[in-house]
Design a protein around this motif. Structure first.
Motif, PDB file in Angstrom:
ATOM      1  N   LEU A  92      -4.909  -6.091  -2.516  1.00  0.00           N
ATOM      2  CA  LEU A  92      -4.201  -5.711  -1.299  1.00  0.00           C
ATOM      3  C   LEU A  92      -5.188  -5.146  -0.287  1.00  0.00           C
ATOM      4  N   GLY A  93      -5.354  -5.841   0.836  1.00  0.00           N
ATOM      5  CA  GLY A  93      -6.220  -5.360   1.904  1.00  0.00           C
ATOM      6  C   GLY A  93      -5.393  -4.711   3.000  1.00  0.00           C
ATOM      7  N   ALA A  94      -5.859  -3.566   3.497  1.00  0.00           N
ATOM      8  CA  ALA A  94      -5.111  -2.846   4.535  1.00  0.00           C
ATOM      9  C   ALA A  94      -6.072  -2.127   5.456  1.00  0.00           C
ATOM     10  N   PHE A  95      -5.668  -2.000   6.724  1.00  0.00           N
ATOM     11  CA  PHE A  95      -6.508  -1.267   7.664  1.00  0.00           C
ATOM     12  C   PHE A  95      -6.423   0.226   7.383  1.00  0.00           C
ATOM     13  N   GLN A  96      -7.384   0.947   7.937  1.00  0.00           N
ATOM     14  CA  GLN A  96      -7.618   2.347   7.592  1.00  0.00           C
ATOM     15  C   GLN A  96      -6.377   3.225   7.684  1.00  0.00           C
ATOM     16  N   SER A  97      -5.654   3.152   8.803  1.00  0.00           N
ATOM     17  CA  SER A  97      -4.535   4.076   8.996  1.00  0.00           C
ATOM     18  C   SER A  97      -3.349   3.769   8.104  1.00  0.00           C
ATOM     19  N   ALA A  98      -3.311   2.569   7.502  1.00  0.00           N
ATOM     20  CA  ALA A  98      -2.206   2.231   6.601  1.00  0.00           C
ATOM     21  C   ALA A  98      -2.498   2.619   5.156  1.00  0.00           C
ATOM     22  N   ILE A  99      -3.756   2.924   4.847  1.00  0.00           N
ATOM     23  CA  ILE A  99      -4.125   3.209   3.449  1.00  0.00           C
ATOM     24  C   ILE A  99      -3.348   4.405   2.916  1.00  0.00           C
ATOM     25  N   HIS A 100      -3.493   5.569   3.581  1.00  0.00           N
ATOM     26  CA  HIS A 100      -2.881   6.782   3.017  1.00  0.00           C
ATOM     27  C   HIS A 100      -1.408   6.915   3.368  1.00  0.00           C
ATOM     28  N   THR A 101      -0.963   6.259   4.457  1.00  0.00           N
ATOM     29  CA  THR A 101       0.433   6.419   4.865  1.00  0.00           C
ATOM     30  C   THR A 101       1.364   5.401   4.221  1.00  0.00           C
ATOM     31  N   MET A 102       0.843   4.218   3.857  1.00  0.00           N
ATOM     32  CA  MET A 102       1.702   3.164   3.342  1.00  0.00           C
ATOM     33  C   MET A 102       1.279   2.655   1.966  1.00  0.00           C
ATOM     34  N   THR A 103       0.021   2.246   1.844  1.00  0.00           N
ATOM     35  CA  THR A 103      -0.359   1.545   0.617  1.00  0.00           C
ATOM     36  C   THR A 103      -0.499   2.475  -0.582  1.00  0.00           C
ATOM     37  N   LEU A 107       5.881  -2.287  -0.067  1.00  0.00           N
ATOM     38  CA  LEU A 107       5.325  -2.065   1.271  1.00  0.00           C
ATOM     39  C   LEU A 107       6.430  -2.008   2.318  1.00  0.00           C
ATOM     40  N   ARG A 108       7.435  -2.848   2.178  1.00  0.00           N
ATOM     41  CA  ARG A 108       8.543  -2.815   3.132  1.00  0.00           C
ATOM     42  C   ARG A 108       9.312  -1.501   3.013  1.00  0.00           C
ATOM     43  N   ASP A 109       9.454  -1.003   1.799  1.00  0.00           N
ATOM     44  CA  ASP A 109      10.115   0.293   1.608  1.00  0.00           C
ATOM     45  C   ASP A 109       9.336   1.401   2.314  1.00  0.00           C
ATOM     46  N   GLU A 110       7.998   1.373   2.179  1.00  0.00           N
ATOM     47  CA  GLU A 110       7.175   2.404   2.819  1.00  0.00           C
ATOM     48  C   GLU A 110       7.210   2.254   4.337  1.00  0.00           C
ATOM     49  N   GLY A 111       7.334   1.039   4.827  1.00  0.00           N
ATOM     50  CA  GLY A 111       7.379   0.815   6.267  1.00  0.00           C
ATOM     51  C   GLY A 111       8.577   1.422   6.936  1.00  0.00           C
ATOM     52  N   ASP A 112       9.624   1.710   6.166  1.00  0.00           N
ATOM     53  CA  ASP A 112      10.819   2.340   6.723  1.00  0.00           C
ATOM     54  C   ASP A 112      10.660   3.841   6.921  1.00  0.00           C
ATOM     55  N   LEU A 153      -2.613 -14.894  13.923  1.00  0.00           N
ATOM     56  CA  LEU A 153      -2.061 -15.330  12.644  1.00  0.00           C
ATOM     57  C   LEU A 153      -1.398 -16.684  12.852  1.00  0.00           C
ATOM     58  N   GLY A 154      -1.819 -17.692  12.070  1.00  0.00           N
ATOM     59  CA  GLY A 154      -1.320 -19.042  12.264  1.00  0.00           C
ATOM     60  C   GLY A 154      -0.293 -19.443  11.227  1.00  0.00           C
ATOM     61  N   PRO A 155       0.120 -20.715  11.264  1.00  0.00           N
ATOM     62  CA  PRO A 155       1.143 -21.210  10.327  1.00  0.00           C
ATOM     63  C   PRO A 155       0.649 -21.301   8.890  1.00  0.00           C
ATOM     64  N   ASP A 156      -0.641 -21.067   8.665  1.00  0.00           N
ATOM     65  CA  ASP A 156      -1.159 -21.073   7.296  1.00  0.00           C
ATOM     66  C   ASP A 156      -0.852 -19.775   6.568  1.00  0.00           C
ATOM     67  N   LEU A 157      -0.236 -18.814   7.268  1.00  0.00           N
ATOM     68  CA  LEU A 157       0.094 -17.518   6.672  1.00  0.00           C
ATOM     69  C   LEU A 157       1.591 -17.257   6.803  1.00  0.00           C
ATOM     70  N   ASP A 158       2.183 -16.648   5.772  1.00  0.00           N
ATOM     71  CA  ASP A 158       3.567 -16.195   5.813  1.00  0.00           C
ATOM     72  C   ASP A 158       3.580 -14.699   6.104  1.00  0.00           C
ATOM     73  N   LEU A 159       4.408 -14.281   7.060  1.00  0.00           N
ATOM     74  CA  LEU A 159       4.428 -12.894   7.516  1.00  0.00           C
ATOM     75  C   LEU A 159       5.688 -12.179   7.055  1.00  0.00           C
ATOM     76  N   VAL A 160       5.527 -10.928   6.647  1.00  0.00           N
ATOM     77  CA  VAL A 160       6.638 -10.070   6.246  1.00  0.00           C
ATOM     78  C   VAL A 160       6.578  -8.807   7.112  1.00  0.00           C
ATOM     79  N   PRO A 161       7.457  -8.662   8.119  1.00  0.00           N
ATOM     80  CA  PRO A 161       7.408  -7.477   8.983  1.00  0.00           C
ATOM     81  C   PRO A 161       7.562  -6.197   8.176  1.00  0.00           C
ATOM     82  N   VAL A 162       6.771  -5.196   8.538  1.00  0.00           N
ATOM     83  CA  VAL A 162       6.775  -3.941   7.796  1.00  0.00           C
ATOM     84  C   VAL A 162       7.207  -2.775   8.681  1.00  0.00           C
ATOM     85  N   ALA A 163       6.608  -2.635   9.875  1.00  0.00           N
ATOM     86  CA  ALA A 163       6.909  -1.481  10.721  1.00  0.00           C
ATOM     87  C   ALA A 163       6.354  -1.726  12.108  1.00  0.00           C
ATOM     88  N   THR A 164       6.740  -0.862  13.055  1.00  0.00           N
ATOM     89  CA  THR A 164       6.096  -0.817  14.361  1.00  0.00           C
ATOM     90  C   THR A 164       5.437   0.543  14.510  1.00  0.00           C
TER      91      THR A 164
END
Length: 303
Positions: free
Chosen positions: A96-107, A291-296, A156-167
């Protein structure tokens, strides 16, 4: 018989563009990568590479194999998953790769809960900013990434499937007691003469902050660049700079800083992404659900 590891190297060459970049990603020397791709040519009895000056590029046959290699490797992983009973109980390794600000708050919270629910599931966390995580996902170095749909430089192109998490709002972060610290949303043009803290060049936040400043009619005076939001917040807390940061990055319970929303309001869309057409795995589905649960959850400092 084609070697899967060599197929991965060929796929990486198609994505990353140079032998040197593939070597860095695979922790190999450029000569070792070239040698292994030469062996792959012998295995396939096909010319896959051609030299143009000092560079190597894929032949039409090489492009076909490189772009089918990812599907071949995904299929092999799916077969292994079935044999190991992944279809029943989430188990095995998920990268699981994640950007810095999502590491401690979400992942980290998501992985903590997954460890309790699924003891045979292993999640390897990788700190990857969007400009790093999207290529890593495409070449198979990550199974899931947390990224943003707003990174214009690497869409992000059609080669990837996206799952919305948060804004997540983009905030102006100021030292305590700064004249602009109080009130409602702020026009960035009012900060044209301020000293700015920026992320590293070509990163998502550095590009976004530069674009927003220029749209407001000024070139920011950058006095420091940090790849770590903790260092940025400490610099701001000391009264040495201001910055644009994502809401997830701002720990106001830990740092004495003030935040203002922007006028007009700016947000980023946080999404999880997997490779399109990759075999369904219970382990990957479990991580996505967590991840979707944490995004809420509410963002830090925003109620």
């Amino acid at each position: 018989m084609m070697n899967p590891w060599r197929l991965r190297l060929l796929s990486q060459l198609d994505t990353l563009g140079t032998i040197r970049a593939v070597a860095q990603a695979a922790n190999l020397s450029p000569s070792s990568v070239s040698q292994q791709l030469g062996v792959l040519e012998a295995e396939t009895r096909t010319q896959l590479l051609e030299r143009t000056g000092r560079r190597v590029r894929l032949t039409p046959a090489g492009l076909i194999l490189a772009r089918r290699a990812r599907a071949i490797l995904d299929h092999m992983e799916g077969v292994e998953a079935e044999l190991r009973g992944f279809g029943e109980e989430p188990a095995g390794l998920v990268r699981l790769g994640a950007f810095q600000s999502a590491i401690h708050t979400m992942t980290v919270p998501a992985v903590t809960r997954l460890a309790r629910r699924h003891p045979h599931l292993d999640v390897e966390l990788l700190q990857l900013e969007p400009h790093e995580s999207i290529p890593a996902l495409r070449v198979g170095d990550a199974d899931i990434i947390i990224t943003t749909t707003d990174f214009d430089e690497l869409p992000l192109g059609p080669d990837l499937d996206l799952v919305p998490v948060a804004t997540d709002p983009i905030l102006l972060v100021l030292p305590p007691g700064h004249p602009a610290a109080g009130g409602g949303p702020v026009d960035l043009a009012a900060c044209a003469d301020e000293p700015w803290a920026f992320d590293m060049p070509q990163s998502y936040m550095a590009n976004l902050a530069l674009r927003l400043c220029r749209q407001s009619g000024f070139e920011p005076r950058v006095v420091c660049r940090f790849s770590n939001y903790m260092m940025t917040l400490e610099h701001i807390e000391a009264g040495l700079s201001i910055a644009l940061l994502p809401g997830l990055a701002v720990e106001r319970s830990r740092y004495r800083v003030a935040t203002r929303e922007l006028a007009p309001h700016v947000t980023r869309t946080i999404t999880a992404a997997i490779r399109h057409g990759s075999p369904p795995r219970a382990a990957v589905s479990a991580v996505l659900e967590a991840l979707r649960d944490e995004g809420d959850l509410p963002l830090p400092g925003h109620g």
